[in-house]
Scaffold this motif. Structure first.
Motif, short mmCIF file in Angstrom:
data_model
loop_
_atom_site.label_atom_id
_atom_site.label_comp_id
_atom_site.label_asym_id
_atom_site.label_seq_id
_atom_site.Cartn_x
_atom_site.Cartn_y
_atom_site.Cartn_z
N SER A 114 8.65 1.51 -1.89
CA SER A 114 7.37 0.80 -1.84
C SER A 114 6.81 0.53 -3.23
O SER A 114 5.79 -0.15 -3.36
CB SER A 114 6.35 1.59 -1.02
N TYR A 331 0.88 2.94 1.16
CA TYR A 331 2.28 2.60 0.91
C TYR A 331 3.16 3.76 1.39
O TYR A 331 2.88 4.92 1.09
CB TYR A 331 2.53 2.38 -0.58
N GLY A 363 10.44 0.28 3.32
CA GLY A 363 9.12 0.32 2.71
C GLY A 363 8.12 -0.44 3.56
O GLY A 363 8.45 -1.47 4.16
N PHE A 365 3.59 -1.36 3.94
CA PHE A 365 2.29 -1.36 3.28
C PHE A 365 1.22 -1.74 4.30
O PHE A 365 1.35 -2.76 4.99
CB PHE A 365 2.28 -2.34 2.11
N PHE A 446 9.35 -4.69 -2.47
CA PHE A 446 8.04 -5.15 -2.92
C PHE A 446 8.17 -6.47 -3.67
O PHE A 446 7.40 -7.41 -3.45
CB PHE A 446 7.40 -4.08 -3.81
N ASP A 450 6.36 -8.58 -0.65
CA ASP A 450 4.92 -8.34 -0.66
C ASP A 450 4.19 -9.67 -0.45
O ASP A 450 4.46 -10.66 -1.16
CB ASP A 450 4.49 -7.73 -1.98
#
Length: 639
Positions: A114, A331, A363, A365, A446, A450
């Motif tokens: 993450s 995260y 990962g 978020f 990420f 993201d």
């Protein structure tokens, strides 16, 4: 290319099984050995690589808490740190970025999916250095051995193992910034079971008004030889090993203001973090010339940010307000590593290591300010095939190290990396050495996904690097000196575009420099170390390397007389550009002094005087570093 490598790997495996071999002789008895440079214990004297070994005694003498403190004053290590314990810290090795150095925990890659760069992130400051048996640093590209993120080197954190006679030790102390720290461990054996349990913790108000840091760490190792008394030769060699590290931390961090280029107190900017590492390893020696090892693990990291909007935090010099930029988010990163490695030994001069690695990473978020919305949740896996052949022909006058690896990445396909190293002894003590290797780093989850900053069209980074140097031991090993020139070229660097606020491939880069070291132990009670590193380079279309000085000096002096031990550390860091490549950070010199005195056979008092001359300096632009800081306490031990 993958097929050719598999045939190459198969051929070496057949060689390992078919050769008429004798007992394992990976290193001479009493020699200093490292694992990281070849993936198997190897005598440092024979290695072509530039290696630094920080022993448990070195860490204990330095009286450090954060991992970054243990690495200071060693060659080619540049550290950015945002203040005191727990605050953001990054490391650049040989001019590479933080994500170019692979961090290993007992030989297994340690990273957080993450994090933006899929690397060790800012844990250099947060991770506790207690309870490591040693730290091995191998400089130069190591992707052929460890894959992604090893373009400038590898740092292997080797935890303590259980076994041997019973031992219990405890340490506690207090220092400036209202800092309390305590550690303790027990170690020993219960029949065939070896155990180690260690606990450490720190609590400090921090350097700034709002910079509290609290952390607790638990380390455990259990190892078992269940058939030690068996009549079966193979079963007798079976060993089971379980290693765990659990760490929890709380941090109050500051807010960065790019307009005034400095940090400000933020009373309610809070971060809570958990790291949970588990490794289970099974080793077996089917023959005297064949070692087999299987490791399976689970790594879990969690970072929880909670930053309440505090309105105006301060006012700039021009009178304009600095307003709070709050961020709430969660995260989480998970990594499932599986490593199967086989080591084969032929007489005294051939070591072959070959195997398969599998890393699955995930990962996600959550944006707390959006009512707990999950912004991304992605996973990727990489299967890798590696082999390393270490040769000592010509009566050990020549050393050859050959490594090759294929990384089959789920998103980016197959990537081949290699490593070629040679060392030759011109005399019994004078050695010339050289290395050439390639590197590879895949974009992180990420970087790719993201929703605010990601770019799914990113390409992997690649590198080609090498070094050439000379080493010599004099006076029966009491003096050792070395000089090494290094150079690394990068392609498709992944950078952040502050105009578009997305990641992009910024092009190439280069880092080159010179490392020099002198180490001496003229007497049993005195040891000296001195190193100088020159580094220059180019990145992101600029003619400098962010946070990396051209000139850097480190020195260490250790003195021991009867019950007294004193250790002096000196660090000089030259001018270097900040992360924006425009603002310059002034050079500085800093001196630390540590010492201890054995009051009895079971009690010892100690101290650490950091920044002895109260120098005003900055590790990172806009973040004041600690002034004179005295920490003292007592150690208790029993056997």
């Amino acid at each position: 290319m993958a097929r050719s490598f598999l045939l190459f790997l198969l051929g070496m495996l057949v060689f390992g099984f078919a050769a008429p071999v004798t007992a394992q002789t990976s290193a001479e008895e009493g020699a200093e050995v490292v694992v990281t440079a070849t993936r198997v214990e190897t005598d440092v004297r024979h290695l072509p690589d530039s290696v630094t070994v920080i022993s448990r005694e070195d860490i204990d003498r330095r009286e450090v808490q954060g991992l970054y403190q243990a690495l200071e004053t060693y060659p080619s290590i540049s550290i950015k740190h945002n203040g005191w314990l727990g605050q953001w810290g990054y490391l650049r090795l040989r001019g590479g970025k933080s994500q170019d150095t692979a961090v290993l925990f007992d030989g297994v890659r340690l990273y957080d999916p993450s994090y933006p760069a899929n690397d060790f992130g800012d844990l250099w400051s947060w991770f506790d250095a207690e309870n490591f048996e040693r730290i091995e640093i191998v400089r130069g590209p190591q992707s052929a051995l460890y894959g992604s993120n090893a373009m400038t080197g590898a740092v292997n954190l080797i935890p303590r193992k259980g076994g041997g006679p019973f031992e219990a030790r405890f340490k506690g102390g207090y220092g400036r910034y209202d800092t309390w720290r305590g550690t303790g461990h027990v170690k020993g054996s219960l029949g065939p079971l070896g155990y180690f349990v260690g606990i450490s913790g720190v609590n400090t108000d921090g350097l700034y008004r709002d910079s509290e840091f609290r952390q607790s760490t638990v380390d455990t190792n259990l190892n078992l030889t269940p058939f030690a008394n068996s009549s079966n030769r193979i079963l007798k060699t079976l060993k089971l090993d379980y290693t765990l590290r659990y760490a929890y931390g709380y941090l109050n961090y500051g807010q960065w203001d790019w307009k005034s280029f400095r940090a400000y107190n933020d009373p309610h900017a809070e971060r809570r973090q958990i790291i949970f590492l588990n490794h289970f390893t099974v080793t077996l020696k089917p023959t005297k010339w064949w070692n087999s090892k299987l490791t399976a693990g689970y790594h879990f990291t969690k970072r929880d940010y909670l930053d309440r909007d505090d309105g105006v935090l301060a006012y700039r010099a021009d009178g304009s307000p600095v307003t709070d930029s709050y961020m709430d988010g969660l995260y989480r990163g998970k990594v499932y590593p599986v490593i199967f490695q086989n080591d084969f030994f032929y007489k005294d001069w051939v070591i072959l290591s070959a195997g398969i690695e599998y890393y699955k990473e995930k990962g996600d978020f959550y944006n707390a300010s959006s009512w707990g919305t999950k912004e991304y949740d992605d996973e990727v896996s990489t299967t890798s095939y590696f082999a390393n052949l270490f040769l000592l022909p010509m009566d050990e006058r020549l050393a050859v190290n050959l490594g090759a690896r294929v990384d089959d990445h789920e998103e980016f396909g197959t990537h081949f990396t290699y490593k070629v190293g040679m060392a030759y002894f011109l005399t019994d003590t004078l050695k010339i050495k050289a290395n050439l290797a390639t590197g590879f780093r895949a974009p992180s989850l990420f970087n790719l996904y993201d929703p605010r900053y990601g770019n799914p069209d990113l390409d992997p980074e690649e590198s080609t690097g090498g070094d050439i140097g000379v080493e010599q031991e004099l006076f029966g090993g009491k003096l050792r000196w070395s000089v090494t020139w290094f150079n690394t070229h990068y392609e498709e660097r992944i950078s952040f575009n502050y105009a578009t606020w997305h990641y992009y491939n910024s092009g190439g880069g280069v880092a080159t420099g010179l490392e020099t070291e002198i180490e001496s132990r003229p007497y049993s009670w005195l040891s000296l170390g001195l190193n100088y590193t020159y580094t220059e380079g180019q990145e992101d279309d600029t003619e400098n390397l962010a946070l990396v000085p051209h000139h850097q000096i480190g020195a260490r002096v250790s003195f021991e007389w009867q019950k007294l031990r004193l250790n002096l550390y000196y660090k000089y860091v030259g001018r270097r550009p900040a992360y924006d490549h425009k603002h310059m950070i002034a050079d500085y010199s800093r001196v630390d002094l540590t010492g201890s005195y054995a009051v009895t056979d079971y009690a010892e008092v100690f101290f650490r005087a950091e920044n002895l001359f109260d120098v005003d300096y900055e590790w990172a632009a806009g973040y004041r570093a600690p002034g004179f800081n005295l920490f003292a306490g007592i150690k208790l031990k029993t056997f």
